[in-house]
Design a protein around this motif. Structure first.
Motif, PDB file in Angstrom:
ATOM      1  N   PHE A  12       4.346   9.225   1.113  1.00 14.31           N
ATOM      2  CA  PHE A  12       3.025   8.619   1.315  1.00 14.31           C
ATOM      3  C   PHE A  12       1.943   9.312   0.491  1.00 14.31           C
ATOM      4  O   PHE A  12       0.930   8.691   0.152  1.00 14.31           O
ATOM      5  N   LEU A  49       2.413   7.326  -2.551  1.00  6.69           N
ATOM      6  CA  LEU A  49       1.990   5.936  -2.352  1.00  6.69           C
ATOM      7  C   LEU A  49       0.465   5.819  -2.282  1.00  6.69           C
ATOM      8  O   LEU A  49      -0.121   4.867  -2.821  1.00  6.69           O
ATOM      9  N   VAL A  68       5.244   3.213 -10.704  1.00  6.89           N
ATOM     10  CA  VAL A  68       5.999   4.074  -9.775  1.00  6.89           C
ATOM     11  C   VAL A  68       6.391   5.369 -10.467  1.00  6.89           C
ATOM     12  O   VAL A  68       6.188   6.477  -9.942  1.00  6.89           O
ATOM     13  N   PHE A  73       9.326   1.885  -2.271  1.00  7.05           N
ATOM     14  CA  PHE A  73       7.919   1.893  -1.847  1.00  7.05           C
ATOM     15  C   PHE A  73       7.528   0.570  -1.189  1.00  7.05           C
ATOM     16  O   PHE A  73       6.677   0.544  -0.293  1.00  7.05           O
ATOM     17  N   GLU A  74       8.158  -0.522  -1.619  1.00  9.13           N
ATOM     18  CA  GLU A  74       7.873  -1.816  -0.993  1.00  9.13           C
ATOM     19  C   GLU A  74       8.263  -1.788   0.489  1.00  9.13           C
ATOM     20  O   GLU A  74       7.535  -2.282   1.360  1.00  9.13           O
ATOM     21  N   ILE A 110       5.726   0.236   2.446  1.00  8.94           N
ATOM     22  CA  ILE A 110       4.523  -0.565   2.721  1.00  8.94           C
ATOM     23  C   ILE A 110       4.790  -1.527   3.872  1.00  8.94           C
ATOM     24  O   ILE A 110       3.968  -1.676   4.793  1.00  8.94           O
TER      25      ILE A 110
END
Length: 975
Positions: A307, A310, A384, A445-446, A449
């Motif tokens: 995170f 992110l 990314v 990462f998707e 989220i």
């Protein structure tokens, strides 16, 4: 010495031992069997040793008891009974770090030193302070550091006073700080994180002495402690000292300091709150909108690190898709966010600033639509890669600048250790990082989220609205409350309040017993190296240009600076130099969009920074050379790409995208506003120097309040000024980025120097080669003596002048005067007696000097204190021990440990300022030989300086208007 598992060393049982290759350390976890204390040791070759003791301290209300205790335990203890051993250490130790910190759930007492004897002295004072403070003997400590009713005679009005009370009034004056507080409150209504551990000024006066004492009794026990030792020290000797001197007198106790987890919400919570703006402000475009999410627990190493990446990916890099969507929507003028993983349940926030409350639904829709799109369509893999790379670079470099590296590792360790998990999970990051790198080929990462942002209800939407006149309402409410309280008192109760006020003042002004002062351990001058550390700097030539080369170990990182002279820019365009530094790297170039450029920078480098800077010439009253600095860093094997990127930015930046330029200017204005709230003393000092100093005027124009006003004007009138802005940026960039205007600086190992030569020359040879004409700047200098009005609740009071212009010269002993003035005279009179959070003095080589206060409830009283320093010096008395103390404390400031990057900066600064190694040694000699008579001799200089009557104050609008006779001008900073 070899340590064995499960063996006991001076009462400490070794429970675990690991090699932590990421930080090149051997880690050992101990438990002290008798007292129950936990101890983490990170052994390595770092000579900047760190010790800390911390406690888990979850508050149950917003009276600020953990914060007030953090201040108070350092006000004398069993073994060191003087009123302020903390300040005695600051004045007289070789510490490289000395402070204490209050978090939402923990309180830490860290120190650092390179000198072993000094390190043990610091440990001794801090352990005694934490475990045996004088708060049990002297209720006046709470009154001074926390809060008290102040009334000197029965006819006066009652006021609140206290250091933490004024500190938090200052903190709660900043809308950003109010927002952060309300975010935690909204997400954690049922746990300790829902209250303000620092103290809400409204609640602080509800703290009683009994509650204060009970908090210490409950939480400041070794069984609830987290002790830390870092560096190349003798561990067995350290364990023996801690155990025999302190821990052995305690028995293990069962202390309930457990932190509860907030139960998730069933639906998103919506909150509206307010912050103060001027009574004349219409409040338009001044609301904050925020969406806030609870993200798992900080003991999960993968989510914890992922995170961080992110948050950078979504909101920080110029290529951030969520930030871009929000900016382009026109909802507000700045977008930022944060990921706070220092608490059990970390928080991720998305914030739009300079918006309006009626945009709330649009804000939510854009955030969730954008996040959903990213999940459905996937995140650009180059983005990314860029965000993972920049995080990895920073983890490996470990360049903290503000804190010792060892302290950074302690706070990281506590993010798991405090919650009963392995303290090393966030330090051993390699395996976690490898898992996260799967994102380069998967939808890692998707999914993050989707899980933590789209499919959670443990979140809040917070609207923070501006409220004109709120500050005045709060001030009047406090005044009425205190007036009503006074009316409710009997004569006897009123007499007692007056008596308590006078008793506190009597304690504050009373001297210390010599035998008590001598209990605070002190090094001798023989413990100090009389020789200054030499910074290696070689002048070389590279492709026809001067190269300042710093050969040093940099762990295969090349630190490269391009230093351009800005005297080529005409006077009326100087402010554009500050704007240029904000624009470069954030707009398109001929071959890259600004988003692609950001990815290239983050994939191949450790970052590129642009800034206007000045170098003041040694032995002058402020003659200076202004420069434009481009600082970059990359691994040596990435130098070809770094050079290519720098070439693209320096030679092919396009300034003509009006939409993008407007976005940058709006964001810049917002960030400058935040800086003004956070550092009012810096704003006031820069403004003050601009009254009498050409270099002060230059810096005011390029980065001070004058620059903020310039940016504010550009933002307000952007549509009519856009073509002019573009033209001026193009003009000055062409003037500045010229081969004949450049000096290069590099720090790397000698064996890698050829890589610098090979990769930099192609760029340098493509720079413009026109003949240069340096301009002469003729700034109008005059005493403006301004009151800079904000809606803050406190003041930043600054007064000074240029002592060289009065006929005085710079001496190293002025740095000893700085120590004495800051930590004796101003500390006692502005902080202890006046209730300000801080006060300090500064004496520069150029002659620019000032006295300043920080989060100060007073104004005229503080100016009077500055004026009376003259009398203090005329009567200054100090025996040999005291002078030794002041000298050692001064050397501590001169010998701050430097990272390779900082060494390169300092060497370049000395070069451009004509400060030789002989000058630096002379300064050190003058510090080491400073005498009482010499300090007394500065009284005339201070007297003459204060007669110059240059002053500047940033502060509360009502307070400044009440004292308008002090100023020539009153200026509304944000209107």
């Amino acid at each position: 010495m070899k340590f064995e598992l499960n063996k006991v060393y001076h009462g400490f049982k070794l429970m675990e031992e690991y090699e932590v290759k990421e930080i090149n350390s051997k880690a050992r976890v101990f438990v002290h069997e008798k007292s129950g204390a936990k101890l983490l040791n990170l052994q390595n070759d770092d000579d900047n040793k760190v010790f800390a003791i911390g406690f888990r301290t979850p508050p149950s209300d917003s009276t600020g008891v953990p914060h007030i205790l953090e201040h108070s335990v350092l006000c004398g203890s069993r073994k060191f009974p003087i009123k302020d051993p903390f300040v005695e250490l600051a004045k007289g130790s070789l510490n490289t770090f000395l402070n204490a910190m209050t978090y939402s759930d923990k309180t830490l007492y860290p120190v650092a030193s390179k000198n072993e004897k000094d390190f043990f002295n610091l440990m001794d004072v801090y352990l005694d302070a934490a475990l045996h403070p004088n708060i049990y003997k002297y209720p006046e400590i709470l009154m001074q550091e926390g809060w008290h009713y102040e009334i000197n005679n029965k006819n006066d009005e009652i006021t609140y006073k206290g250091v933490v009370y004024n500190e938090m009034k200052g903190a709660f004056s900043s809308p950003d700080d109010v927002l952060y507080r309300k975010i935690q409150e909204s997400l954690f209504p049922d746990t300790t994180y829902g209250v303000e551990s620092g103290g809400d000024p409204v609640e602080i006066p509800n703290l009683t002495y009994d509650q204060f004492i009970d908090f210490h009794k409950k939480y400041y026990h070794p069984s609830n402690s987290y002790i830390y030792l870092y560096g190349d020290g003798d561990l067995e000797k350290q364990l023996k000292f801690i155990s025999e001197e302190y821990l052995n007198e305690f028995d293990k106790a069962n202390i309930d300091s457990h932190i509860e987890v907030q139960k998730p919400f069933n639906k998103i919570k919506e909150i509206v709150a307010e912050y103060p703006v001027s009574p004349n402000d219409d409040g338009k475009d001044k609301a904050f909108l925020s969406l806030n999410f609870v993200i798992g627990e900080c003991t999960d190493p993968e989510v914890y690190l992922a995170f961080q990446i992110l948050e950078y990916l979504l909101l920080e890099t110029p290529a951030a898709p969520l930030k871009k969507a929000l900016i382009e929507s026109g909802l507000g003028k700045d977008v930022y966010g944060f990921y706070d993983n220092s608490i059990l349940q970390p928080v991720f926030s998305i914030i739009v600033k300079n918006s309006n409350a009626d945009k709330k639904e649009s804000f939510k829709k854009i955030v969730f639509d954008t996040l959903s799109e990213l999940v459905t369509n996937g995140i650009d893999k180059k983005l990314v890669e860029a965000c993972i790379n920049i995080k990895e670079f920073r983890l490996r470099e470990g360049d903290t600048r503000t804190y010792p590296k060892g302290l950074l590792y302690y706070t990281k360790a506590l993010n798991s250790w405090l919650h009963d998990k392995n303290p090393l999970i966030h330090l051993e990051y390699e395996k976690t990082l490898e898992k996260i790198k799967s994102a380069l080929e998967t939808d890692y990462f998707e999914k993050l989220i989707e899980k933590h942002l789209l499919n959670t209800k443990h979140s809040s939407v917070l609207v923070l609205n501006p409220k004109p006149g709120m500050a005045e309402e709060k001030t009047e409410a406090v005044r009425k409350k205190l007036s009503d309280y006074k009316k409710s008192l009997s004569e006897e109760e009123l007499d007692k309040l007056v008596k308590d006020t006078l008793a506190l003042k009597e304690r504050q002004v009373s001297g210390e017993k010599q035998e008590d002062l001598e209990k605070v351990p002190l090094l001798s001058l023989e413990d100090i190296d009389p020789k200054t550390e030499e910074l290696s700097l070689e002048e070389r030539e590279i492709c026809g240009n001067k190269m300042l080369f710093n050969p040093m170990f940099t762990n295969k990182i090349a630190y490269l600076r391009f230093i351009f002279d800005t005297r080529v820019v005409e006077e009326e365009l100087i402010q554009y130099i500050g704007l240029l530094s904000a624009v470069m790297g954030k707009v398109d170039t001929e071959n890259y969009t600004y988003m692609d450029l950001a990815n290239e920078i983050n994939i191949y480098t450790g970052g590129i920074v642009y800034s206007p800077t000045t170098y003041i010439l040694n032995n002058t009253a402020g003659e200076y050379t202004p420069k434009f600095l481009i600082k970059s860093k990359a691994l040596v094997d990435k130098l070809p790409k770094l050079s290519e990127i720098l070439e693209e930015i320096i030679l092919r930046t396009k300034f003509d995208d009006k939409k993008r330029l407007k976005e940058i200017i709006q964001e810049l204005k917002s960030r400058l506003e935040m800086a003004i709230f956070d550092a009012g003393h810096v704003v006031a000092a820069h403004r003050l120097f601009s009254y009498f100093s050409p270099v002060g005027q230059y810096e005011e124009i390029t980065s001070g309040l004058k620059f903020y006003k310039f940016v504010e004007n550009l933002e307000k009138n952007f549509d009519s000024k856009a073509d002019e802005i573009i033209s001026n940026l193009e003009k000055i960039s062409k003037e500045i980025f010229n081969k004949n205007n450049l000096i290069i600086s590099a720090a790397v190992e000698e064996e890698d120097y050829k890589e610098i030569e090979k990769n930099i020359c192609p760029l340098v040879n493509k720079l413009g080669n026109e003949k240069l004409e340096y301009k002469q700047y003729n700034f109008e200098l005059k005493a403006c003596n301004e009151g800079l009005m904000t809606q803050g609740d406190v003041q930043y009071v600054v007064k000074g002048c240029n002592y060289r212009k009065l006929g005085y010269e710079y001496k190293g002993s002025l740095q000893v005067l700085k120590t004495i003035a800051s930590l004796d005279y101003l500390w006692n009179n502005v902080r202890v007696l006046g209730g300000a959070y801080g006060a300090f003095a500064s004496f520069g080589r150029s002659g620019n000097m000032f006295f300043g206060s920080y989060r100060d409830p007073n104004l005229k009283e503080t100016l009077e204190v500055y004026k009376n320093l003259e009398n203090y010096l005329r009567n200054f008395e100090a025996d040999k021990r005291q002078m030794t103390k002041y000298i050692i404390g001064t050397i501590s400031n001169l010998d701050t440990p430097l990272t390779p990057s900082m060494k390169a900066d300092k060497a370049a600064s000395c070069y451009f300022s004509n400060i030789t190694k002989e000058d630096i040694q002379k300064e050190r000699d003058e510090v080491l030989n400073a005498s009482r008579e010499e300090i007394k001799g500065f009284a005339d200089m201070i007297s003459d300086a204060m007669k110059e009557e240059y002053l500047c104050v940033v502060g509360n609008e009502a307070k400044l208007r009440e004292n308008e006779d002090v100023f020539y001008n009153l200026i509304d900073v944000f209107n």
